[in-house]
Design an enzyme around this catalytic site. Structure first.
Site, PDB file in Angstrom:
ATOM      1  N   GLN A   1      -2.399   2.405   9.978  1.00  0.00           N
ATOM      2  CA  GLN A   1      -0.927   2.301   9.274  1.00  0.00           C
ATOM      3  C   GLN A   1       0.002   3.521  10.091  1.00  0.00           C
ATOM      4  O   GLN A   1       1.180   3.262  10.097  1.00  0.00           O
ATOM      5  CB  GLN A   1      -1.073   3.024   7.703  1.00  0.00           C
ATOM      6  N   ALA A  56       0.697   4.985  -2.472  1.00  0.00           N
ATOM      7  CA  ALA A  56       0.393   5.614  -3.705  1.00  0.00           C
ATOM      8  C   ALA A  56       1.610   4.872  -4.704  1.00  0.00           C
ATOM      9  O   ALA A  56       1.472   4.159  -5.651  1.00  0.00           O
ATOM     10  CB  ALA A  56      -0.059   6.555  -3.979  1.00  0.00           C
ATOM     11  N   ARG A  90      -7.818  -1.165  -7.066  1.00  0.00           N
ATOM     12  CA  ARG A  90      -8.114  -0.172  -6.370  1.00  0.00           C
ATOM     13  C   ARG A  90      -8.171   1.020  -6.873  1.00  0.00           C
ATOM     14  O   ARG A  90      -7.836   1.458  -7.728  1.00  0.00           O
ATOM     15  CB  ARG A  90      -7.011   0.206  -5.047  1.00  0.00           C
ATOM     16  N   ARG A 111       0.905  -1.100   0.021  1.00  0.00           N
ATOM     17  CA  ARG A 111       0.027   0.024  -0.102  1.00  0.00           C
ATOM     18  C   ARG A 111       0.807   1.139  -0.058  1.00  0.00           C
ATOM     19  O   ARG A 111       2.087   1.242   0.186  1.00  0.00           O
ATOM     20  CB  ARG A 111      -0.933  -0.017   1.074  1.00  0.00           C
ATOM     21  N   ASP A 143      -2.921  10.256  -2.240  1.00  0.00           N
ATOM     22  CA  ASP A 143      -3.091   9.367  -3.363  1.00  0.00           C
ATOM     23  C   ASP A 143      -3.591   9.804  -4.789  1.00  0.00           C
ATOM     24  O   ASP A 143      -3.243   9.151  -5.720  1.00  0.00           O
ATOM     25  CB  ASP A 143      -4.368   8.371  -2.738  1.00  0.00           C
TER      26      ASP A 143
END
Lengths: 352, 352
Positions: free
Chosen positions: B199, B53, B94, B51, B240
């Protein structure tokens, strides 16, 4: 829990013991602790088994009654002296919520109005019961005033649990939702989960779901996106201590929610029983903010969720300056604007 | 993890397989998944095993290389046609981070510049490796620019993990902290834990701690109180997708953090590799926001933490309007004010 059980009292007084709903075990288990000593009351408050400013006050008042009922001292002056020590002991269980001190002081004052130990004991028990009974009326009135600020169909956001189980009945911030239900209104509620102790998901979501109120759970960091995209009409929160100028200490996250609501043009309301208003505290700067153990952040259900040895900051409350509060809703009416004057007037009225 | 292991690469390409750091197992276990098929890459992205971007883009580019290396098609046109289908398949893993599409399209374009299947395969592998290599330089430059906005001794807040493991090396929002460490500066970092997937606590706290950087973990709802009381000099976040007008999609909670920083007069910076800038997206309103499974909110480590049957809203990202962003930090320089013009100029420069 079913709807039929929706009023689960947080504290029940039984003369020689208290039944305290263990809110740490919710929503999975509805368990009452059998509390027989003042030390056990201290522990239940300190460990958040009973929480919510009004419920803490009620539990503490009954804690003095438990002590008083079992006390063998027959000298009146010595009894009152001992009572004061027990008061100070219970007052040390948590620092921020002022209802704790307010309730303890009311009970001590009632005992001081006695001429004998026997009378003091009667007064203590009667005062504790009165505090619990008054709180239910207070919550109902706060709910009615709060509801006057909302309309059928509104979506509202809240944080933590200022609900029925944080009080005697109805709650403060959650009172309008329970009353709306009685009236057949459909309000929808977005509940912030309220890390680290998850009072929002474990308690508010559970309490509202049990009363068939439309509730949606979000994590705390989803508040801004939800406020912006879900047509939220108001944010309503409880409080642990409101200073004379309207600055409000409440569960950590409340201040951030107020900043976000203001930026997005959404009214931000504080539901405040006058027992939570502390005119002796001039402003928010004078409110002590409890910091709690790191494990609340690093562990969940006993399982580590953060790296070993990580440094943690864990304040349990924050202070929302009055300028970010659209209105404070009390059992005597709704206040906004010049909080200092309006709040002191309401507190004066309460005494008469 | 020890300091010696501080650069744990998120993705390692090995020709016939990828090693993908399973970020869902951090911080407790540092485990590499042995990924041999494009379906496995899709799964690793979708399930957040890789994970961030830039790292998603890198993994996807290598995903196409894995497919290409094992593909038996010998007709050039048919190969390119198949490649496009694989690109579309990986693109569905995603929806929000634009680096995914950017990296896939770069790899496809490199293949289209070939005259044979053999050449296409070489180009695909080379382009994927180049994307990874360039990302490291990009992150370093972003870190240098970001550091120019800070001073030795500053305390800074961040959310999620825009760190080394979300990129090729250094990270974006975390790059200045790693570079400051190299220079002997002492910055302190407050990491929001970033519910629901944590995260911040699992990855950022772990990554900074491993590099001996002073990091303090807070829950997301502690941000306002911490910003106000801990002398925070800046908030810095990753992204992102940045739209042409500067509106920025990033991890859920970023928007709220921006509102809070603005209200408290604290600069709010977005660290943005130009690969995350999407000029085809006019404004934040056009960025699709991924909603993820309810279980991310209601369960933690497989254990239920919310009432059974509770309704959940679980957006994984939010959009911070450009007006709340003090500056966007790219590898080509720092932009503020009129984002639309400045960002398109930078993107043009990048192409040359």
């Amino acid at each position: 829990m079913t709807v039929a059980e929706k009023w689960v009292p947080s504290v029940r007084y039984r003369g020689d013991h208290l039944l305290i709903l263990d809110q740490q075990q919710l929503p999975h288990h509805t368990v009452y602790l059998n509390v027989t000593t003042i030390e056990h009351v201290w522990d239940a408050i300190s460990k958040l088994k009973v929480r919510g400013a009004p419920a803490i006050g009620i539990a503490a008042a009954f804690g003095l009654a438990l002590w008083s009922n079992s006390e063998k001292e027959i000298d009146h002056a010595l009894f009152l002296n001992q009572l004061q020590k027990q008061r100070d002991y219970l007052a040390s269980s948590r620092p921020t919520a002022v209802n704790l001190f307010w309730a303890l002081d009311r009970v001590v004052a009632s005992a001081e109005r006695s001429a004998s130990v026997e009378e003091a004991k009667k007064n203590i028990e009667a005062e504790a019961l009165l505090i619990q009974e008054e709180d239910e009326n207070t919550c109902r009135k706060i709910g009615e005033y709060a509801l006057s600020l909302l309309q059928d169909g509104d979506a509202v956001m809240t944080i933590c649990n200022a609900g029925a189980i944080a009080t005697s009945k109805y709650g403060t911030a959650l009172a309008p939702f329970h009353l709306a239900k009685e009236q057949g209104w459909n309000l929808s509620v977005y509940a912030n989960e309220t890390r680290p102790v998850l009072q929002g998901s474990r308690l508010t979501a559970w309490e509202l779901q049990a009363n068939d109120i439309d509730v949606t759970l979000i994590t705390d960091n989803m508040a801004a996106h939800t406020l912006k995209t879900k047509n939220i009409k108001a944010v309503i929160v409880g409080c642990d201590r409101v200073a004379a100028n309207g600055d409000t200490a409440n569960k950590i996250g409340t201040f951030g929610l107020a900043l976000q609501a203001k930026a997005l043009g959404i009214p931000f309301y504080v539901a405040c029983p006058l027992s939570t208003l502390d005119l002796k505290t001039t402003s928010g700067e004078d409110i002590p903010i409890e910091e709690r153990p790191e494990e609340e952040v690093t562990h969940l259900n006993g399982v580590r969720i953060a790296p070993e040895g990580i440094k943690v900051f864990n304040p349990a409350f924050d202070v929302t300056p009055a300028e970010y509060i659209s209105a404070i809703i009390t059992e005597k009416g709704i206040v906004s604007g010049n909080y200092k004057e309006a709040l002191s007037t309401l507190k004066e009225e309460e005494k008469h």
